[in-house]
Design a protein around this motif. Structure first.
Motif, short mmCIF file in Angstrom:
data_model
loop_
_atom_site.label_atom_id
_atom_site.label_comp_id
_atom_site.label_asym_id
_atom_site.label_seq_id
_atom_site.Cartn_x
_atom_site.Cartn_y
_atom_site.Cartn_z
N ALA A 288 0.82 -1.22 0.00
CA ALA A 288 0.00 0.00 0.00
C ALA A 288 0.86 1.27 0.00
O ALA A 288 0.33 2.35 -0.20
N ALA A 289 2.15 1.14 0.23
CA ALA A 289 3.01 2.34 0.31
C ALA A 289 3.14 3.00 -1.05
O ALA A 289 3.12 2.34 -2.09
N ALA A 290 3.27 4.31 -1.03
CA ALA A 290 3.57 5.07 -2.25
C ALA A 290 5.10 5.15 -2.34
O ALA A 290 5.74 5.77 -1.49
N ILE A 323 9.50 -2.47 -6.76
CA ILE A 323 9.51 -3.46 -5.68
C ILE A 323 8.38 -4.47 -5.87
O ILE A 323 8.56 -5.68 -5.75
N LEU A 324 7.20 -3.95 -6.20
CA LEU A 324 6.03 -4.82 -6.36
C LEU A 324 6.25 -5.82 -7.50
O LEU A 324 5.97 -7.02 -7.35
N ALA A 325 6.78 -5.33 -8.62
CA ALA A 325 7.02 -6.24 -9.75
C ALA A 325 8.04 -7.31 -9.35
O ALA A 325 7.89 -8.48 -9.71
N ARG A 357 -3.41 -1.97 -17.19
CA ARG A 357 -2.06 -1.86 -17.74
C ARG A 357 -1.01 -1.99 -16.63
O ARG A 357 0.00 -2.66 -16.78
N LYS A 358 -1.33 -1.36 -15.50
CA LYS A 358 -0.39 -1.43 -14.37
C LYS A 358 -0.29 -2.87 -13.85
O LYS A 358 0.79 -3.36 -13.52
N LEU A 359 -1.43 -3.53 -13.79
CA LEU A 359 -1.47 -4.93 -13.32
C LEU A 359 -0.55 -5.81 -14.17
O LEU A 359 0.20 -6.64 -13.66
N ARG A 361 2.06 -4.85 -15.88
CA ARG A 361 3.46 -4.51 -15.62
C ARG A 361 3.94 -5.10 -14.30
O ARG A 361 5.08 -5.50 -14.16
N LYS A 362 3.03 -5.14 -13.32
CA LYS A 362 3.44 -5.52 -11.97
C LYS A 362 3.33 -7.03 -11.73
O LYS A 362 4.03 -7.57 -10.91
N GLY A 363 2.39 -7.67 -12.39
CA GLY A 363 2.25 -9.13 -12.26
C GLY A 363 1.73 -9.60 -10.91
O GLY A 363 1.98 -10.74 -10.50
N1 CTP Z 1 5.56 0.40 -6.37
C1 CTP Z 1 6.72 -0.32 -6.11
N2 CTP Z 1 7.93 0.18 -6.49
C2 CTP Z 1 8.02 1.34 -7.15
C3 CTP Z 1 6.85 2.07 -7.43
C4 CTP Z 1 5.63 1.58 -7.03
O1 CTP Z 1 6.64 -1.38 -5.53
N3 CTP Z 1 9.21 1.79 -7.50
C5 CTP Z 1 4.28 -0.20 -6.01
C6 CTP Z 1 3.41 0.62 -5.06
O2 CTP Z 1 3.64 0.26 -3.72
C7 CTP Z 1 2.02 0.22 -5.51
C8 CTP Z 1 2.18 -0.08 -6.99
O3 CTP Z 1 3.56 -0.34 -7.20
O4 CTP Z 1 1.57 -0.97 -4.89
C9 CTP Z 1 1.76 1.02 -7.92
O5 CTP Z 1 2.31 2.25 -7.54
P1 CTP Z 1 1.94 3.56 -8.36
O6 CTP Z 1 2.67 4.71 -7.74
O7 CTP Z 1 0.45 3.65 -8.54
O8 CTP Z 1 2.51 3.20 -9.81
P2 CTP Z 1 3.91 3.33 -10.44
O9 CTP Z 1 4.52 2.00 -10.63
O10 CTP Z 1 4.72 4.30 -9.65
O11 CTP Z 1 3.56 3.91 -11.90
P3 CTP Z 1 3.05 5.41 -12.30
O12 CTP Z 1 3.71 6.35 -11.31
O13 CTP Z 1 3.52 5.56 -13.68
O14 CTP Z 1 1.56 5.40 -12.18
#
Ligand code: CTP
Length: 416
Positions: A288-290, A323-325, A357-359, A361-363
């Motif tokens: 959940a972290a940004a 990190i999430l990916a 699209r994000k899903l 990329r992140k898997g």
């Molecule tokens: N996240 C992560 N590592 C990063 C950036 C984001 O693990 N370097 C994770 C966040 O914790 C969140 C998810 O990825 O669960 C999506 O984060 P978000 O900020 O919405 O997306 P981004 O990958 O940063 O893409 P964008 O900024 O282009 O929307």
């Protein structure tokens, strides 16, 4: 109900007495099977007096009654407390060299296992592989908890509290959908129902919350507006529902409830290390972290001085790891990885498409999409989310307090 309690040889065997007593006081017919090693820690008279039934220990007693099969067949529920690393290994491999392991092979009743051992033994790859095998066969693990161990050390491996074991075991039998597996739970946001629900007992959940800060110099950083409210709400709700929770906190604007195990981090790289270390022993990771996508290419030793940079300051940034990916790519098959997507898109359909699209990329297994903006998402008490599963299908939509949204997200995870 007939409950068979298996006690194996660990120092925590004395706590099995409380579990047995609770079952008896709740009106259940309790039959204890103690291994030889268990009897080195607690004597047979104690088990007999507390269970109000003769103790079962010997595979070769009552052979004519085929007791090694009979006890397992008569059970409505089997609870092993404490379960040593050795016992986990034996039952994962189907070994049957004593009365308890024979009983486990012979029973079709739900099996609950409460492990207790030193952290090193619990984290050993062999033990973790055995735990995965047991879970994949529908055995329910309760704990271990994290805390003080037998010696002066502490960490994961401590027997879960007896009342938690009792509640988790009885909840399993009460809920037919939860038998022999991670069951779907009813969706409920009612506070009292929430607090009495222990459907996450036995699950280890890592939650990251807040916003990372990328240092520029000793006094400045690049950051974001995430308060950590939604992440803390998820961690708290998971804890209330019986999970063993670790909160990885990056600059929260909200207090953390007492008793929630918290690891503080600052930058994305620190968060990556903390969550990757913790994820190895976890069933669920909720990101959940940004996380900052970029960090300054160079950390200035001293304060950046206005006089030195002139009219404008050019910053050179490098990408942080996703990190999430990384977690999704390296996850165990039984792990559930949940990501968040913070988007400023106001059109609902376009928002979902961005999420899809994000899903990709992140898997991850689930993606929680929420709308953020100048006035929405961050620091507010309410939230509005749409959750996608790994195929991009909408599996849940919720709006309300961050606490109620947290419970709805946990409902989705428990149904995975
Ligand atoms: N996240 C992560 N590592 C990063 C950036 C984001 O693990 N370097 C994770 C966040 O914790 C969140 C998810 O990825 O669960 C999506 O984060 P978000 O900020 O919405 O997306 P981004 O990958 O940063 O893409 P964008 O900024 O282009 O929307």
């Amino acid at each position: 109900m007939t409950i068979v309690v298996g006690v194996t040889g660990g120092i925590a065997a004395y706590k099995a007495v409380s579990v047995i007593r609770s079952f008896v006081l709740l009106g259940h017919d309790v039959h204890v099977i103690a291994t030889d090693a268990a009897l080195r820690f607690v004597g047979a008279p104690t088990f007999e007096a507390i269970s109000r039934n003769p103790l079962n220990t010997d595979l070769y007693e009552g052979v004519s009654e085929v007791r090694h099969v009979g006890i397992g067949k008569s059970a409505d529920l089997v609870v092993i407390v404490p379960a040593t690393a050795n016992t986990l290994a034996k039952i994962a491999n189907g070994l049957a060299d004593d009365l308890l392991t024979n009983t486990i092979l012979a029973t079709t009743a739900p099996i609950v296992v409460a492990p207790a051992m030193h952290t090193e033994m619990w984290q050993n790859k062999a033990t973790q592989a055995n735990v995965q095998t047991l879970r994949s066969r529908g055995v329910t693990l309760v704990g271990p908890a994290t805390g003080q161990l037998t010696g002066s050390d502490s960490g994961p491996g401590r027997l879960e509290e007896p009342e938690v074991i009792v509640e988790a075991a009885l909840a399993l039998v009460r809920k037919p959908s939860a038998r022999r597996g991670r069951g779907a739970s009813a969706s409920s946001t009612d506070e009292s129902a929430r607090l009495s629900r222990r459907d996450l007992a036995g699950h280890r959940i890592i939650v990251t919350a807040g916003g990372t800060r990328e240092p520029l110099d000793p006094v400045r950083f690049l950051g974001n507006r995430s308060s950590g409210k939604q992440g803390v709400a998820i961690a708290t709700a998971a804890r209330d529902r019986g999970a063993d929770v670790v909160l990885i906190a990056a600059h929260l604007d909200v207090p953390v409830p007492d008793g929630l195990e918290t690891r503080s981090v600052s930058s994305a790289l620190e968060l990556q290390k903390a969550v990757t270390d913790a994820a190895s022993g976890a069933d669920v990771v909720v990101m959940a972290a940004a996380v900052a996508d970029f960090r300054p290419a160079k950390l200035q030793e001293g304060k950046i001085k206005k006089d030195d940079v002139g009219e404008g300051l050019q910053l050179s940034l490098v990408a942080n790891p996703d990190i999430l990916a990384g977690l999704s790519a390296g996850k165990r098959p039984d792990q559930v990885i949940v990501g968040f997507a913070a988007e400023t898109e106001s059109d609902p359909q376009a928002l979902i498409e961005l999420g899809r699209r994000k899903l990709k990329r992140k898997g991850c297994d689930f993606l929680v999409i929420n709308n953020v903006g100048w006035k929405t998402g961050f620091s507010t008490d309410d939230n509005e989310v749409v959750v996608l599963d790994s195929h991009g299908d909408i599996v849940m939509e919720a709006a309300g307090s961050k606490t109620s949204v947290a419970d709805r997200i946990l409902d989705v995870i428990t149904s995975a």
